[in-house]
Each structure stands twice: as C-alpha cells, then as structure tokens.
Design a protein around this motif. Structure first.
Motif, PDB file in Angstrom:
ATOM      1  N   GLU A 151       0.808  -1.270  -0.495  1.00  0.00           N
ATOM      2  CA  GLU A 151      -0.120  -0.120  -0.103  1.00  0.00           C
ATOM      3  C   GLU A 151       0.488   1.173   0.157  1.00  0.00           C
ATOM      4  O   GLU A 151       1.708   1.425   0.742  1.00  0.00           O
ATOM      5  N   LEU A 152       0.842   1.578  -1.338  1.00  0.00           N
ATOM      6  CA  LEU A 152       1.354   3.429  -0.799  1.00  0.00           C
ATOM      7  C   LEU A 152       0.577   4.151  -0.145  1.00  0.00           C
ATOM      8  O   LEU A 152      -0.496   4.627  -0.479  1.00  0.00           O
ATOM      9  N   GLN A 153       0.686   5.210   0.784  1.00  0.00           N
ATOM     10  CA  GLN A 153       0.088   6.082   1.327  1.00  0.00           C
ATOM     11  C   GLN A 153       0.811   7.566   0.523  1.00  0.00           C
ATOM     12  O   GLN A 153       2.389   7.668   1.350  1.00  0.00           O
ATOM     13  N   MET A 154       0.286   8.733   0.232  1.00  0.00           N
ATOM     14  CA  MET A 154       0.817  10.263  -0.083  1.00  0.00           C
ATOM     15  C   MET A 154      -0.276  10.469   0.937  1.00  0.00           C
ATOM     16  O   MET A 154      -1.303  11.081   1.251  1.00  0.00           O
ATOM     17  N   GLY A 155       0.312  11.651   1.911  1.00  0.00           N
ATOM     18  CA  GLY A 155       0.087  12.161   2.917  1.00  0.00           C
ATOM     19  C   GLY A 155       0.043  13.691   3.031  1.00  0.00           C
ATOM     20  O   GLY A 155       1.162  14.235   1.631  1.00  0.00           O
ATOM     21  N   PRO A 188       4.567   1.452 -13.372  1.00  0.00           N
ATOM     22  CA  PRO A 188       5.311   2.498 -13.884  1.00  0.00           C
ATOM     23  C   PRO A 188       5.688   4.113 -13.382  1.00  0.00           C
ATOM     24  O   PRO A 188       6.728   4.335 -12.965  1.00  0.00           O
ATOM     25  N   PHE A 189       4.700   4.166 -12.114  1.00  0.00           N
ATOM     26  CA  PHE A 189       4.900   5.237 -11.151  1.00  0.00           C
ATOM     27  C   PHE A 189       6.325   4.955 -10.313  1.00  0.00           C
ATOM     28  O   PHE A 189       6.727   5.365 -10.047  1.00  0.00           O
ATOM     29  N   LEU A 190       6.081   3.606  -9.561  1.00  0.00           N
ATOM     30  CA  LEU A 190       7.352   3.317  -8.286  1.00  0.00           C
ATOM     31  C   LEU A 190       8.384   2.872  -9.496  1.00  0.00           C
ATOM     32  O   LEU A 190       9.934   3.204  -8.406  1.00  0.00           O
ATOM     33  N   TYR A 191       8.825   2.522 -10.633  1.00  0.00           N
ATOM     34  CA  TYR A 191       9.352   2.726 -11.392  1.00  0.00           C
ATOM     35  C   TYR A 191      10.304   3.448 -11.420  1.00  0.00           C
ATOM     36  O   TYR A 191      11.472   3.604 -11.965  1.00  0.00           O
ATOM     37  N   VAL A 228      13.327  12.705  -4.516  1.00  0.00           N
ATOM     38  CA  VAL A 228      13.491  12.444  -5.569  1.00  0.00           C
ATOM     39  C   VAL A 228      13.291  13.454  -6.786  1.00  0.00           C
ATOM     40  O   VAL A 228      12.874  12.512  -8.336  1.00  0.00           O
ATOM     41  N   GLY A 229      12.762  14.773  -6.601  1.00  0.00           N
ATOM     42  CA  GLY A 229      12.366  15.339  -6.761  1.00  0.00           C
ATOM     43  C   GLY A 229      11.073  15.319  -8.416  1.00  0.00           C
ATOM     44  O   GLY A 229       9.903  14.615  -6.856  1.00  0.00           O
ATOM     45  N   ARG A 230      11.425  15.826  -8.799  1.00  0.00           N
ATOM     46  CA  ARG A 230       9.910  15.456  -9.821  1.00  0.00           C
ATOM     47  C   ARG A 230       9.315  14.194 -10.574  1.00  0.00           C
ATOM     48  O   ARG A 230      10.315  13.475 -10.519  1.00  0.00           O
ATOM     49  N   VAL A 231       8.446  13.852 -10.264  1.00  0.00           N
ATOM     50  CA  VAL A 231       7.836  11.871 -10.915  1.00  0.00           C
ATOM     51  C   VAL A 231       6.846  12.758 -11.374  1.00  0.00           C
ATOM     52  O   VAL A 231       5.667  13.686 -11.509  1.00  0.00           O
ATOM     53  N   ARG A 232       6.813  12.050 -12.654  1.00  0.00           N
ATOM     54  CA  ARG A 232       4.985  11.707 -12.802  1.00  0.00           C
ATOM     55  C   ARG A 232       4.086  11.436 -12.317  1.00  0.00           C
ATOM     56  O   ARG A 232       4.265   9.618 -12.002  1.00  0.00           O
ATOM     57  N   THR A 233       2.974  11.549 -12.311  1.00  0.00           N
ATOM     58  CA  THR A 233       2.094  11.329 -11.237  1.00  0.00           C
ATOM     59  C   THR A 233       0.887  10.748 -12.631  1.00  0.00           C
ATOM     60  O   THR A 233      -0.286  10.481 -12.222  1.00  0.00           O
ATOM     61  N   LYS A 234       0.762  10.576 -13.828  1.00  0.00           N
ATOM     62  CA  LYS A 234       0.001  10.454 -14.879  1.00  0.00           C
ATOM     63  C   LYS A 234      -0.356   8.644 -14.857  1.00  0.00           C
ATOM     64  O   LYS A 234      -1.432   8.483 -14.982  1.00  0.00           O
ATOM     65  N   SER A 235       0.531   8.236 -14.315  1.00  0.00           N
ATOM     66  CA  SER A 235      -0.045   6.712 -14.382  1.00  0.00           C
ATOM     67  C   SER A 235      -0.758   6.347 -13.030  1.00  0.00           C
ATOM     68  O   SER A 235      -1.658   5.070 -12.947  1.00  0.00           O
ATOM     69  N   LEU A 236      -0.908   7.430 -12.146  1.00  0.00           N
ATOM     70  CA  LEU A 236      -1.397   7.370 -11.244  1.00  0.00           C
ATOM     71  C   LEU A 236      -2.695   7.297 -10.833  1.00  0.00           C
ATOM     72  O   LEU A 236      -3.942   6.922 -10.242  1.00  0.00           O
ATOM     73  N   LYS A 255       7.044  -7.975  -7.883  1.00  0.00           N
ATOM     74  CA  LYS A 255       7.825  -9.014  -6.329  1.00  0.00           C
ATOM     75  C   LYS A 255       8.674  -7.880  -6.212  1.00  0.00           C
ATOM     76  O   LYS A 255       9.345  -7.897  -5.240  1.00  0.00           O
ATOM     77  N   GLU A 256       9.703  -7.913  -7.352  1.00  0.00           N
ATOM     78  CA  GLU A 256      11.536  -6.972  -7.044  1.00  0.00           C
ATOM     79  C   GLU A 256      10.987  -5.862  -6.702  1.00  0.00           C
ATOM     80  O   GLU A 256      11.434  -5.690  -6.144  1.00  0.00           O
ATOM     81  N   GLN A 257       9.829  -5.367  -7.246  1.00  0.00           N
ATOM     82  CA  GLN A 257       9.807  -3.949  -6.795  1.00  0.00           C
ATOM     83  C   GLN A 257       9.639  -3.361  -5.510  1.00  0.00           C
ATOM     84  O   GLN A 257       9.033  -2.783  -4.378  1.00  0.00           O
ATOM     85  N   VAL A 258       8.142  -4.250  -4.633  1.00  0.00           N
ATOM     86  CA  VAL A 258       8.673  -5.102  -3.503  1.00  0.00           C
ATOM     87  C   VAL A 258       9.518  -5.287  -2.429  1.00  0.00           C
ATOM     88  O   VAL A 258       9.571  -4.464  -1.833  1.00  0.00           O
ATOM     89  N   ALA A 259      10.423  -6.351  -3.152  1.00  0.00           N
ATOM     90  CA  ALA A 259      11.577  -6.642  -2.571  1.00  0.00           C
ATOM     91  C   ALA A 259      12.165  -5.532  -2.213  1.00  0.00           C
ATOM     92  O   ALA A 259      13.101  -4.977  -1.298  1.00  0.00           O
ATOM     93  N   LEU A 260      12.816  -4.690  -3.146  1.00  0.00           N
ATOM     94  CA  LEU A 260      13.149  -3.526  -3.880  1.00  0.00           C
ATOM     95  C   LEU A 260      12.894  -2.356  -2.021  1.00  0.00           C
ATOM     96  O   LEU A 260      13.443  -2.026  -1.725  1.00  0.00           O
ATOM     97  N   ILE A 261      11.510  -2.196  -2.451  1.00  0.00           N
ATOM     98  CA  ILE A 261      10.858  -1.602  -1.084  1.00  0.00           C
ATOM     99  C   ILE A 261      11.131  -1.732   0.153  1.00  0.00           C
ATOM    100  O   ILE A 261      11.867  -1.099   1.635  1.00  0.00           O
ATOM    101  N   LYS A 262      11.311  -3.338   0.310  1.00  0.00           N
ATOM    102  CA  LYS A 262      11.095  -3.732   1.945  1.00  0.00           C
ATOM    103  C   LYS A 262      13.084  -3.549   2.456  1.00  0.00           C
ATOM    104  O   LYS A 262      13.291  -3.645   3.234  1.00  0.00           O
TER     105      LYS A 262
END
Length: 170
Positions: A31-35, A57-60, A84-92, A128-135
């Motif tokens: 779960e991604l949470q944006m406060g 794509p957002f997490l990438y 993280v600088g600027r990120v594109r949120t279009k995919s979200l 699964k690789e993205q989740v492993a990287l986050i962890k």
C-alpha cells in the motif's frame, strides 16, 4: 490535491507491506500512502493498493531513490529521507475515478484523528522485485510494517464513482 475547496500539499510518501486497508476483506502485498496537509493543518491521505503483477510505472520512477534509501538504512529510532525530484503522476491518475472515502486516524504514531482517507478503488499491479526493493531499506523486524486492520468503530466508508457523480455508503 483539493478537498472541500482547500488546497493540500503533498508532504510525504510511504509504503506499508502488507496493505493496511482491505477491499472486501482482501489484504494486498503493498500500500502506497501519500500524505497531504492544508495550510490550516488538516490532513488527507490518498492510498493506493497493489497486487502482484507487472512492474508499476510510478514506482519504477522511484527505483534509484528507493535503492539509495536501502544504502542509507538507519536504526529504528532514526529517520532517513531522500529527495526524488519531479515524478510523473499520470499513471496514478489512470483509473482513479472510483475511490473509498472515510474519516479516520493516522496509521502511525501519533495516530491523530480527523484524517480524511481516500483509497483508490482500482488495485494496481506491482512486481515482486519492486516490493523487495521497497522492503530492502528496512531492518528485518520492520519488513512487514502494516498496522493491523482496524474495526470501523462506527465510521462510515463511502464509495465514490466520479463517472456516476454520486456516493454510496458501505
């Protein structure tokens, strides 16, 4: 974001594994949470649930920053931040016209009340690789960092569907 005619600024982004929110009692691997916070100090959080599948794509876009976090892993009583600088949120924004909304609390200390939650109704895919990287930035005892699902305690959760322009209570 804008809520009730007031502007909210994104203040922090963090993840929980597994998800803290469920849909129809199903818990997801991430779960991604944006406060967000208004000038008056009101808090609104947008939550995105992820199930395993293709890379997100957002997490990438955050891959290098998350890898940097893993390199700078800190102890349990410290906090590490990376820009993280600027990120594109279009995919979200894609497929985000359905969402659940309720007023609850923060899921981390101080667990303050009167937080408006928006949980996107579209469960996104993450590898699964993205989740492993986050962890990877977390110490072993914190790799599963989700607060247990809480009872509603009388809270009303509403499902909004902007394509139909109405809300349904759940």
């Amino acid at each position: 974001m804008t809520q009730d005619g007031k502007n909210y600024t994104l203040k922090e982004v963090h993840w929980h594994t597994p998800s803290e929110h469920t849909i129809d009692n199903q818990q997801y691997p991430l779960e991604l949470q944006m406060g967000h916070e208004s000038e008056e100090g009101n808090v609104a959080i947008i939550a995105v649930l992820y199930d395993f599948g293709n890379p997100d794509p957002f997490l990438y876009q955050l891959k290098e920053a998350v890898a940097q976090l893993a390199e700078e892993r800190c102890s349990a009583d410290e906090e590490t931040q990376v820009s993280v600088g600027r990120v594109r949120t279009k995919s979200l924004k894609r497929h985000s016209r359905r969402y659940f909304k309720y007023v609850g609390s923060l899921t981390t200390p101080p667990c303050s009340e009167n937080v408006t939650w928006y949980i996107l109704g579209k469960v996104r895919k993450v590898s699964k690789e993205q989740v492993a990287l986050i962890k990877s930035s977390l110490a072993t005892e914190f790799k599963n960092n989700a607060r247990p699902t809480q009872k509603l305690n009388g809270r009303k959760v509403e499902l909004y569907d902007e394509s139909k322009l109405n809300a349904h209570s759940q």
